[in-house]
Scaffold this motif. Structure first.
Motif, PDB file in Angstrom:
ATOM      1  N   VAL A  81       0.885  -1.164   0.000  1.00 14.88           N
ATOM      2  CA  VAL A  81       0.000   0.000   0.000  1.00 14.88           C
ATOM      3  C   VAL A  81       0.918   1.208   0.000  1.00 14.88           C
ATOM      4  O   VAL A  81       1.576   1.492   0.998  1.00 14.88           O
ATOM      5  CB  VAL A  81      -0.923   0.019   1.238  1.00 14.88           C
ATOM      6  N   GLY A  82       0.986   1.899  -1.126  1.00 14.01           N
ATOM      7  CA  GLY A  82       1.935   3.001  -1.248  1.00 14.01           C
ATOM      8  C   GLY A  82       3.341   2.456  -1.156  1.00 14.01           C
ATOM      9  O   GLY A  82       3.692   1.496  -1.844  1.00 14.01           O
ATOM     10  N   LEU A  83       4.145   3.002  -0.279  1.00 12.25           N
ATOM     11  CA  LEU A  83       5.518   2.543  -0.106  1.00 12.25           C
ATOM     12  C   LEU A  83       5.630   1.463   0.962  1.00 12.25           C
ATOM     13  O   LEU A  83       6.697   0.892   1.141  1.00 12.25           O
ATOM     14  CB  LEU A  83       6.420   3.726   0.269  1.00 12.25           C
ATOM     15  N   ALA A  84       4.550   1.188   1.671  1.00 13.81           N
ATOM     16  CA  ALA A  84       4.587   0.218   2.765  1.00 13.81           C
ATOM     17  C   ALA A  84       4.311  -1.191   2.247  1.00 13.81           C
ATOM     18  O   ALA A  84       3.525  -1.390   1.333  1.00 13.81           O
ATOM     19  CB  ALA A  84       3.549   0.579   3.823  1.00 13.81           C
ATOM     20  N   HIS A  89       0.824 -13.935   6.579  1.00  8.17           N
ATOM     21  CA  HIS A  89       1.048 -15.374   6.669  1.00  8.17           C
ATOM     22  C   HIS A  89      -0.289 -16.103   6.791  1.00  8.17           C
ATOM     23  O   HIS A  89      -1.307 -15.511   7.143  1.00  8.17           O
ATOM     24  CB  HIS A  89       1.910 -15.692   7.894  1.00  8.17           C
ATOM     25  N   THR A  90      -0.260 -17.392   6.540  1.00  9.86           N
ATOM     26  CA  THR A  90      -1.437 -18.228   6.690  1.00  9.86           C
ATOM     27  C   THR A  90      -1.995 -18.070   8.104  1.00  9.86           C
ATOM     28  O   THR A  90      -1.240 -18.009   9.072  1.00  9.86           O
ATOM     29  CB  THR A  90      -1.064 -19.711   6.454  1.00  9.86           C
ATOM     30  N   GLY A  91      -3.308 -17.927   8.210  1.00 10.47           N
ATOM     31  CA  GLY A  91      -3.952 -17.782   9.509  1.00 10.47           C
ATOM     32  C   GLY A  91      -3.990 -16.343  10.007  1.00 10.47           C
ATOM     33  O   GLY A  91      -4.251 -16.093  11.175  1.00 10.47           O
ATOM     34  N   PHE A  92      -3.747 -15.365   9.112  1.00 15.84           N
ATOM     35  CA  PHE A  92      -3.756 -13.956   9.514  1.00 15.84           C
ATOM     36  C   PHE A  92      -5.165 -13.518   9.913  1.00 15.84           C
ATOM     37  O   PHE A  92      -6.140 -14.173   9.589  1.00 15.84           O
ATOM     38  CB  PHE A  92      -3.229 -13.060   8.387  1.00 15.84           C
ATOM     39  N   ASN A  93      -5.228 -12.398  10.634  1.00 16.24           N
ATOM     40  CA  ASN A  93      -6.495 -11.822  11.068  1.00 16.24           C
ATOM     41  C   ASN A  93      -6.966 -10.845   9.984  1.00 16.24           C
ATOM     42  O   ASN A  93      -6.408  -9.762   9.842  1.00 16.24           O
ATOM     43  CB  ASN A  93      -6.298 -11.094  12.401  1.00 16.24           C
ATOM     44  N   PRO A  94      -7.991 -11.210   9.189  1.00 19.57           N
ATOM     45  CA  PRO A  94      -8.416 -10.338   8.088  1.00 19.57           C
ATOM     46  C   PRO A  94      -8.905  -8.957   8.544  1.00 19.57           C
ATOM     47  O   PRO A  94      -8.700  -7.968   7.851  1.00 19.57           O
ATOM     48  CB  PRO A  94      -9.538 -11.113   7.399  1.00 19.57           C
ATOM     49  N   LEU A  97      -5.833  -6.817   9.157  1.00 21.25           N
ATOM     50  CA  LEU A  97      -5.256  -6.412   7.880  1.00 21.25           C
ATOM     51  C   LEU A  97      -6.067  -5.289   7.253  1.00 21.25           C
ATOM     52  O   LEU A  97      -5.521  -4.309   6.747  1.00 21.25           O
ATOM     53  CB  LEU A  97      -5.163  -7.599   6.917  1.00 21.25           C
ATOM     54  N   ARG A  98      -7.399  -5.388   7.299  1.00 17.70           N
ATOM     55  CA  ARG A  98      -8.277  -4.355   6.752  1.00 17.70           C
ATOM     56  C   ARG A  98      -8.022  -3.015   7.439  1.00 17.70           C
ATOM     57  O   ARG A  98      -7.919  -1.974   6.795  1.00 17.70           O
ATOM     58  CB  ARG A  98      -9.745  -4.775   6.946  1.00 17.70           C
ATOM     59  N   GLU A  99      -7.888  -3.033   8.776  1.00 20.18           N
ATOM     60  CA  GLU A  99      -7.637  -1.803   9.528  1.00 20.18           C
ATOM     61  C   GLU A  99      -6.265  -1.204   9.179  1.00 20.18           C
ATOM     62  O   GLU A  99      -6.142   0.011   9.006  1.00 20.18           O
ATOM     63  CB  GLU A  99      -7.710  -2.071  11.026  1.00 20.18           C
ATOM     64  N   ILE A 100      -5.261  -2.063   9.041  1.00 16.57           N
ATOM     65  CA  ILE A 100      -3.922  -1.591   8.720  1.00 16.57           C
ATOM     66  C   ILE A 100      -3.903  -0.947   7.335  1.00 16.57           C
ATOM     67  O   ILE A 100      -3.356   0.132   7.146  1.00 16.57           O
ATOM     68  CB  ILE A 100      -2.890  -2.742   8.809  1.00 16.57           C
ATOM     69  N   VAL A 101      -4.540  -1.601   6.364  1.00 20.06           N
ATOM     70  CA  VAL A 101      -4.587  -1.056   5.005  1.00 20.06           C
ATOM     71  C   VAL A 101      -5.324   0.268   4.992  1.00 20.06           C
ATOM     72  O   VAL A 101      -4.904   1.226   4.340  1.00 20.06           O
ATOM     73  CB  VAL A 101      -5.222  -2.076   4.030  1.00 20.06           C
ATOM     74  N   ARG A 102      -6.428   0.374   5.741  1.00 22.59           N
ATOM     75  CA  ARG A 102      -7.198   1.623   5.813  1.00 22.59           C
ATOM     76  C   ARG A 102      -6.317   2.759   6.370  1.00 22.59           C
ATOM     77  O   ARG A 102      -6.322   3.863   5.839  1.00 22.59           O
ATOM     78  CB  ARG A 102      -8.434   1.415   6.694  1.00 22.59           C
ATOM     79  N   VAL A 103      -5.549   2.483   7.417  1.00 22.88           N
ATOM     80  CA  VAL A 103      -4.671   3.502   8.006  1.00 22.88           C
ATOM     81  C   VAL A 103      -3.584   3.897   7.020  1.00 22.88           C
ATOM     82  O   VAL A 103      -3.298   5.084   6.840  1.00 22.88           O
ATOM     83  CB  VAL A 103      -4.051   2.990   9.324  1.00 22.88           C
ATOM     84  N   LEU A 104      -2.994   2.906   6.350  1.00 18.70           N
ATOM     85  CA  LEU A 104      -1.937   3.203   5.390  1.00 18.70           C
ATOM     86  C   LEU A 104      -2.459   4.012   4.214  1.00 18.70           C
ATOM     87  O   LEU A 104      -1.806   4.931   3.738  1.00 18.70           O
ATOM     88  CB  LEU A 104      -1.282   1.922   4.885  1.00 18.70           C
ATOM     89  N   GLU A 105      -3.653   3.696   3.727  1.00 21.21           N
ATOM     90  CA  GLU A 105      -4.241   4.442   2.610  1.00 21.21           C
ATOM     91  C   GLU A 105      -4.450   5.902   2.978  1.00 21.21           C
ATOM     92  O   GLU A 105      -4.221   6.799   2.179  1.00 21.21           O
ATOM     93  CB  GLU A 105      -5.565   3.831   2.173  1.00 21.21           C
ATOM     94  N   SER A 106      -4.867   6.144   4.201  1.00 15.33           N
ATOM     95  CA  SER A 106      -5.144   7.527   4.603  1.00 15.33           C
ATOM     96  C   SER A 106      -3.869   8.307   4.915  1.00 15.33           C
ATOM     97  O   SER A 106      -3.876   9.526   4.872  1.00 15.33           O
ATOM     98  CB  SER A 106      -6.072   7.551   5.826  1.00 15.33           C
TER      99      SER A 106
END
Length: 108
Positions: A81-84, A89-94, A97-106
């Motif tokens: 997402v951008g430069l990040a 890994h298998t078994g990740f918390n979706p 991940l959604r929250e992290i991507v949302r923060v990175l996008e903003s």
């Protein structure tokens, strides 16, 4: 009209445009503005001001020990997402991940 009044006027126009659901050309025609003006003010009002660009926005970061994890190359995926980059890994918390991507996008 001074700079502050023009800024407030265009801020209101941008809010109106975004809430209208109209395309840029349709909104501009209905409001007697040019697309170039609308694009200029969209860009100008979305740029961080000089006072905020010098401050830092801190994000929480969880540090883990990657040597403690055993994984094969096929059991992980890198999401960019951008430069990040986020290694998933298998078994990740979706939801996480959604929250992290949302923060990175903003913030990117």
């Amino acid at each position: 009209m001074d700079k502050q009044q023009r800024l407030q006027e265009w801020s209101a126009r941008i809010t109106d445009f975004k809430s209208s659901g109209l395309t840029m050309p349709a909104w501009c025609q209905a409001h007697g503005q040019t697309i170039h003006q609308l694009k200029y003010w969209l860009r100008k009002l979305n740029e961080p001001s000089s006072s905020t660009s010098s401050s830092s926005n801190w994000l929480p970061l969880a540090i883990h020990n990657p040597s403690a994890e055993v994984s094969s190359p096929s059991s992980s995926l890198t999401v960019r997402v951008g430069l990040a980059g986020i290694e998933v890994h298998t078994g990740f918390n979706p939801e996480l991940l959604r929250e992290i991507v949302r923060v990175l996008e903003s913030s990117c």
